[in-house]
Scaffold this active site. Structure first.
Site: not given
Ligand code: ADP
Length: 371
Positions: A200, A25, A119, A88, A142
């Site tokens: 559940g 995009a 980072g 890096c 995450d």
């Protein structure tokens, strides 16, 4: 007219499904606006390698690939990142930054879109401060970037893990077992929390909320004795602390066996949920973020991270986003808030409280309806 002619796009840190959709995009939007695009290979390391390489042709082939519209064809549906990723450490040093700047100047890269986690954003803000306007796009499975309600890759990882839990449920039911499963999350419980609600699960432990192991074992025992439940699932967020060097989930499993006699196994869902084709939601989010990043650069803005909040694509100052994140994770150091107004600090506090409240509400809900 934009103040620049050529932008570089890179992905850095942990990979996440949907990075390719963002790369596509951003590339297509920039090309459509008359900009040139360079695909920087291997994150910030690609810039450093380009600075060290004397041969222009090698640079174009290996490190800073000129992108046309075909360069990003057929990638919107693919996991991983065609630009590759890396860590890096050298980029954080003054020497590394000088190399990165040299690569940008030698190759006429005027601005950078950096896709990754916090980072990566620290790198982007350093580049901006050194005269290369940069914008961050949050991508990590995450969902641990406080400034945005959703990161690219989170939805895909959830859906991939969901299929795995459905499979675990089958075997748990067949053998009348309890399956304790650790889920990736890098100290953030969102993946585990959403999965507990969607599968559940009968027990859930995440780093954000104090976990009552005694009570959880009691609940699991009662699920069997009172409710006659055969298959029992327990989810442990990756950031739960090790005990005597052992995984939290391993210890929990042993205690369940000791205390309830239920046949219990422990396993982990790790890197396997970092790959795979991105879901519709991740593709849409990544696409909109990629376009917005370029739009902001065209408006002459930089040092921003593109976010999704209340279902809208927004942009937040990177410094604000990084300090907000530190505040949420209790990592603030002396002086971190000095450059912000009282109003901004109040905004940060409100954001942290809202996020914590959301997690607590969903956590309580998961337990409330677990039996
Ligand atoms: P993520 O972006 O997923 O959080 P990392 O923390 O590994 O992943 O960061 C990715 C890369 O960003 C690092 O390898 C480094 O090149 C760069 N980076 C990280 N922290 C900083 C920093 N404090 N200053 C400048 N660059 C950084």
């Amino acid at each position: 007219m934009p103040r620049f002619r050529k932008i570089g796009i890179l992905s850095s840190g942990g990979d996440a499904p949907g990075m390719n959709a963002a790369i596509r995009a951003a590339t297509r939007r920039a090309l459509s606006q008359g900009l040139e695009v360079v695909g920087i290979q291997g994150g910030y390391a690609g810039l450093l390698s380009a600075a060290d390489e004397p041969d222009k042709e090698v640079i174009r082939q290996k490190y800073l690939r000129p992108f046309d519209t075909a360069s990003v064809s057929n990638i919107v549906y693919r996991g991983g990142t065609i630009l590759y990723s890396s860590r890096c450490p050298e980029f954080k040093t003054e020497e590394g930054m000088n190399k990165a700047l040299k690569a940008c100047h030698d190759n006429e890269i005027d601005a950078i879109v950096a896709i990754g986690g916090d980072g990566t954003f620290r790198g982007a803000t350093d580049l901006t401060n050194h005269g290369i306007p940069s914008i961050g796009i949050p991508a990590t499975i995450d969902n641990d970037i406080t400034a945005t309600e959703q990161t690219i890759g989170f939805d895909t990882a959830l859906n991939t893990a969901l299929g795995m839990f459905d499979s675990l449920r089958d075997t748990a039911e067949s053998h009348a077992r309890c399956l304790v499963t650790e889920v990736m999350g890098n100290g953030c419980g969102f993946l585990s929390l959403y999965l507990a609600l969607a599968t559940g699960a009968n027990a859930l432990a995440i780093p954000e909320i104090p976990f009552d192991r005694e009570q959880a074992i009691k609940t699991i025992g009662e699920a069997r004795t009172r409710c006659g439940k055969r298959g029992i699932l327990a989810i442990i967020g990756e950031g739960m602390p090790k005990i005597d060097g052992k995984d939290y989930g391993e210890i929990f499993k042993n205690e369940i066996i000791e205390r309830t006699g239920i046949d219990t196994r422990y396993n982990k869902i790790g890197h396997i949920i970092r790959g795979g084709n991105p879901t519709l939601r991740d593709r849409l989010t990544a696409t909109q973020m990629g376009v917005e990043a370029v739009n902001k650069l065209l408006e002459g803005r930089s040092n921003l991270v593109i976010c999704v909040n209340e279902n809208r694509i927004t942009a937040t100052d990177i410094n604000f986003a990084l300090v907000l994140d530190k505040m949420y994770k209790n990592k603030l150091k002396d002086g971190d808030l000095d450059n912000f107004t009282a109003f901004q600090v109040a905004q940060m506090k409100a954001r942290c409280e809202a996020r914590a409240a959301k997690i607590e509400r969903l956590y309580n809900m998961a337990y409330d309806i677990s039996m």
